[in-house]
Scaffold this active site. Sequence first.
Site, PDB file in Angstrom:
ATOM      1  N   HIS A 165     -14.980  -5.319  11.370  1.00 25.99           N
ATOM      2  CA  HIS A 165     -14.512  -4.006  11.816  1.00 25.99           C
ATOM      3  C   HIS A 165     -15.662  -3.077  12.126  1.00 25.99           C
ATOM      4  O   HIS A 165     -16.301  -2.568  11.218  1.00 25.99           O
ATOM      5  CB  HIS A 165     -13.631  -3.372  10.752  1.00 25.99           C
ATOM      6  N   ARG A 204     -13.452  -6.066  15.747  1.00 22.91           N
ATOM      7  CA  ARG A 204     -12.483  -5.043  16.145  1.00 22.91           C
ATOM      8  C   ARG A 204     -13.210  -3.712  16.297  1.00 22.91           C
ATOM      9  O   ARG A 204     -14.004  -3.347  15.427  1.00 22.91           O
ATOM     10  CB  ARG A 204     -11.389  -4.924  15.076  1.00 22.91           C
ATOM     11  N   ASN A 221       0.817  -1.218   0.000  1.00 24.43           N
ATOM     12  CA  ASN A 221       0.000   0.000   0.000  1.00 24.43           C
ATOM     13  C   ASN A 221       0.851   1.269   0.000  1.00 24.43           C
ATOM     14  O   ASN A 221       1.690   1.469   0.879  1.00 24.43           O
ATOM     15  CB  ASN A 221      -0.920  -0.014   1.234  1.00 24.43           C
ATOM     16  N   TRP A 276       1.871   6.831  12.334  1.00 27.03           N
ATOM     17  CA  TRP A 276       0.474   6.721  11.912  1.00 27.03           C
ATOM     18  C   TRP A 276       0.050   5.300  12.118  1.00 27.03           C
ATOM     19  O   TRP A 276      -0.760   4.800  12.546  1.00 27.03           O
ATOM     20  CB  TRP A 276       0.309   7.085  10.428  1.00 27.03           C
ATOM     21  N   ASP A 335      -6.995  -2.104  17.655  1.00 25.85           N
ATOM     22  CA  ASP A 335      -5.709  -1.839  16.990  1.00 25.85           C
ATOM     23  C   ASP A 335      -5.196  -0.470  17.441  1.00 25.85           C
ATOM     24  O   ASP A 335      -5.829   0.555  17.162  1.00 25.85           O
ATOM     25  CB  ASP A 335      -5.926  -1.864  15.464  1.00 25.85           C
ATOM     26  N   GLU A 381       1.806  -7.009  11.208  1.00 30.50           N
ATOM     27  CA  GLU A 381       1.396  -6.649   9.841  1.00 30.50           C
ATOM     28  C   GLU A 381       2.481  -5.927   9.055  1.00 30.50           C
ATOM     29  O   GLU A 381       2.456  -5.943   7.833  1.00 30.50           O
ATOM     30  CB  GLU A 381       0.084  -5.853   9.845  1.00 30.50           C
ATOM     31  N   GLU A 411      -8.177 -11.655  10.069  1.00 26.60           N
ATOM     32  CA  GLU A 411      -8.826 -10.363   9.812  1.00 26.60           C
ATOM     33  C   GLU A 411      -9.592 -10.432   8.490  1.00 26.60           C
ATOM     34  O   GLU A 411      -9.109 -11.002   7.512  1.00 26.60           O
ATOM     35  CB  GLU A 411      -7.767  -9.255   9.730  1.00 26.60           C
ATOM     36  N   HIS A 425      -2.972 -10.545   8.948  1.00 20.76           N
ATOM     37  CA  HIS A 425      -3.463  -9.257   8.467  1.00 20.76           C
ATOM     38  C   HIS A 425      -4.373  -9.483   7.260  1.00 20.76           C
ATOM     39  O   HIS A 425      -4.033 -10.265   6.370  1.00 20.76           O
ATOM     40  CB  HIS A 425      -2.241  -8.425   8.060  1.00 20.76           C
ATOM     41  N   GLU A 462      -3.731  -4.902  19.412  1.00 26.15           N
ATOM     42  CA  GLU A 462      -2.847  -5.011  18.241  1.00 26.15           C
ATOM     43  C   GLU A 462      -1.860  -3.853  18.154  1.00 26.15           C
ATOM     44  O   GLU A 462      -2.227  -2.698  18.410  1.00 26.15           O
ATOM     45  CB  GLU A 462      -3.752  -5.026  17.001  1.00 26.15           C
ATOM     46  N   HIS A 478      -2.346   0.657  16.456  1.00 27.77           N
ATOM     47  CA  HIS A 478      -1.645   1.130  15.251  1.00 27.77           C
ATOM     48  C   HIS A 478      -0.323   1.820  15.578  1.00 27.77           C
ATOM     49  O   HIS A 478      -0.025   2.918  15.075  1.00 27.77           O
ATOM     50  CB  HIS A 478      -2.568   2.024  14.410  1.00 27.77           C
ATOM     51  N   TYR A 488      -7.029   6.727  13.360  1.00 27.83           N
ATOM     52  CA  TYR A 488      -6.911   5.503  12.568  1.00 27.83           C
ATOM     53  C   TYR A 488      -8.164   4.626  12.731  1.00 27.83           C
ATOM     54  O   TYR A 488      -8.669   4.457  13.845  1.00 27.83           O
ATOM     55  CB  TYR A 488      -5.681   4.688  12.999  1.00 27.83           C
ATOM     56  N   ASP A 545      -6.264  -3.550   1.579  1.00 24.54           N
ATOM     57  CA  ASP A 545      -5.130  -3.366   0.665  1.00 24.54           C
ATOM     58  C   ASP A 545      -4.408  -4.692   0.407  1.00 24.54           C
ATOM     59  O   ASP A 545      -3.467  -4.739  -0.397  1.00 24.54           O
ATOM     60  CB  ASP A 545      -4.159  -2.294   1.175  1.00 24.54           C
ATOM     61  N   ARG A 600       0.821 -11.593  13.332  1.00 23.38           N
ATOM     62  CA  ARG A 600      -0.133 -11.121  12.328  1.00 23.38           C
ATOM     63  C   ARG A 600       0.483 -10.888  10.948  1.00 23.38           C
ATOM     64  O   ARG A 600      -0.023 -10.098  10.161  1.00 23.38           O
ATOM     65  CB  ARG A 600      -0.824  -9.843  12.814  1.00 23.38           C
TER      66      ARG A 600
HETATM   67  O1  EZ4 Z   1      -3.377   0.279   8.397  1.00 24.02           O
HETATM   68  O2  EZ4 Z   1      -3.388  -2.236   5.864  1.00 24.02           O
HETATM   69  O3  EZ4 Z   1      -5.088  -4.125  11.001  1.00 24.02           O
HETATM   70  N1  EZ4 Z   1      -5.110  -3.506   9.989  1.00 24.02           N
HETATM   71  C1  EZ4 Z   1      -4.422  -2.389   9.732  1.00 24.02           C
HETATM   72  C2  EZ4 Z   1      -4.549  -1.830   8.350  1.00 24.02           C
HETATM   73  C3  EZ4 Z   1      -3.330  -1.033   7.887  1.00 24.02           C
HETATM   74  C4  EZ4 Z   1      -3.317  -0.945   6.390  1.00 24.02           C
HETATM   75  C5  EZ4 Z   1      -2.071  -0.232   5.885  1.00 24.02           C
HETATM   76  O4  EZ4 Z   1      -2.011  -0.316   4.502  1.00 24.02           O
HETATM   77  O5  EZ4 Z   1      -3.738  -1.878  10.596  1.00 24.02           O
HETATM   78  O6  EZ4 Z   1      -5.729  -1.050   8.260  1.00 24.02           O
HETATM   79 CO    CO Z   2      -3.411  -3.249  12.188  1.00 23.46          CO
END
Ligand code: EZ4
Ligand code: CO
Length: 402
Positions: free
Chosen positions: A122, A147, A37, A402, A210, A262, A339, A312, A236, A212, A159, A316, A283
């Site tokens: 999600h 999630r 991605n 991010w 998550d 991921e 997921e 994961h 996560e 992130h 996010y 994407d 993951r």
């Molecule tokens: O942000 O795949 O758990 N899933 C994630 C995703 C990632 C994207 C990044 O391209 O964290 O949403």
């Molecule tokens: Co994630």
Amino acid sequence: MRIADARVIVTCPGRNFVTLKLVTDDGVTGVGDATLNGRELAVAAYLRDHVVPVLLGREAHRIEDTWQYLFQGAYWRRGPVTMTAIAAVDTALWDIKGKVAGLPVYQLLGGRSREGVTVYGHANGETVDDVLAEVGRFTELGYRAVRLQCGVPGLSSTYGVSGDRMFYEPADAAVPTENQWSTAAYLDFVPTLFRRAREEFGPGLALLHDVHHRLTPIEAARLGRALEPHGLFWLEDPVPADLQEGFRLIRGHTTTPIAVGEVINTIWDCAGLIREQLIDFIRCSVVHAGGITHLRRIFDLAALHHVRSGSHGATDLSPVCLAAALHLDISIPNFGLQEYMRHTAETDAVFPHGYHFADGYLHPGEEPGLGVDIDEDAAARHPYRPASLPVNRLADGTMHPW
Ligand code: EZ4
Ligand code: CO
């Protein structure tokens, strides 16, 4: 049976996907996902310029040797671009081997270890009420795991919260969108979300979250502790996994299960986390961790250390990757959870597939090979569009993960 043709197909049915299609001299085809991605064309160039020329004429049945040839042969090891390119080749070769054998790939991996692949959906929204309404919708669809991601009061965006309820696409602009972050606001808010979710849905439903990559180890430890009463299935990416020893600190303070992987591409990037039992779920994905061959190696190491899989599966990762993941998920002994972010109808039309969702499970289907293909005519109708993932900053402008 030799590889006679190798096509790198870039298409954008709503979002960008890179797919490798291999064709043998007797006309068997195989597909592999090569989507990274925001960096799609880097992998496409790696494949076109450096991999395709050495694939032509190779024996298509030699999956392990081809993997080693591409990995060792580059001299420059690891990294997401390299491992995604190798993954595409590896996945396509498993697809071919399955078709030639007349068996779904999971049969070549040892056969079924379970009846279906449990997936999580999600639920997201701007407010707790919005998120809980979404959780209810997923439970009505039969999901056993969800999630939860919620807008944080005081932050304009965060996010995992999308405008569209069913589909989430963070790569939303050619030049990265700028998001804003406050760890204090986030840590104050998240426990309320899960307290309310548990109150409303009771103890049976698996709840996930998550982070992130946005906390430090001690902040993650605090969050994990605060969430313990609500019994998360996993927390996560609490911190960036670059510093593997950071997880010791988290582990020393909380029993909330931890899921990571991921953005990890090889077994060497997660061996410490697994061997020291610092995480509960690994993951990594087929597409970003070197294909079925290498991901199975990671899952096997994990199985020795009480770590389960949690591949994961964001949008994407193309339907080709999802199909490959399902064949691994259904066959390995230490499957945890998969997921599942649904692809749009536009994407599904470009990637016809046999896997299907029923009663909270995904099923890989019984077609020989992976049971997924790319419709090259449909793909050609959706040309590439530059798109980047967002960046994140603190209120004073400091860059933050991010
Ligand atoms: O942000 O795949 O758990 N899933 C994630 C995703 C990632 C994207 C990044 O391209 O964290 O949403
Ligand atoms: Co994630």
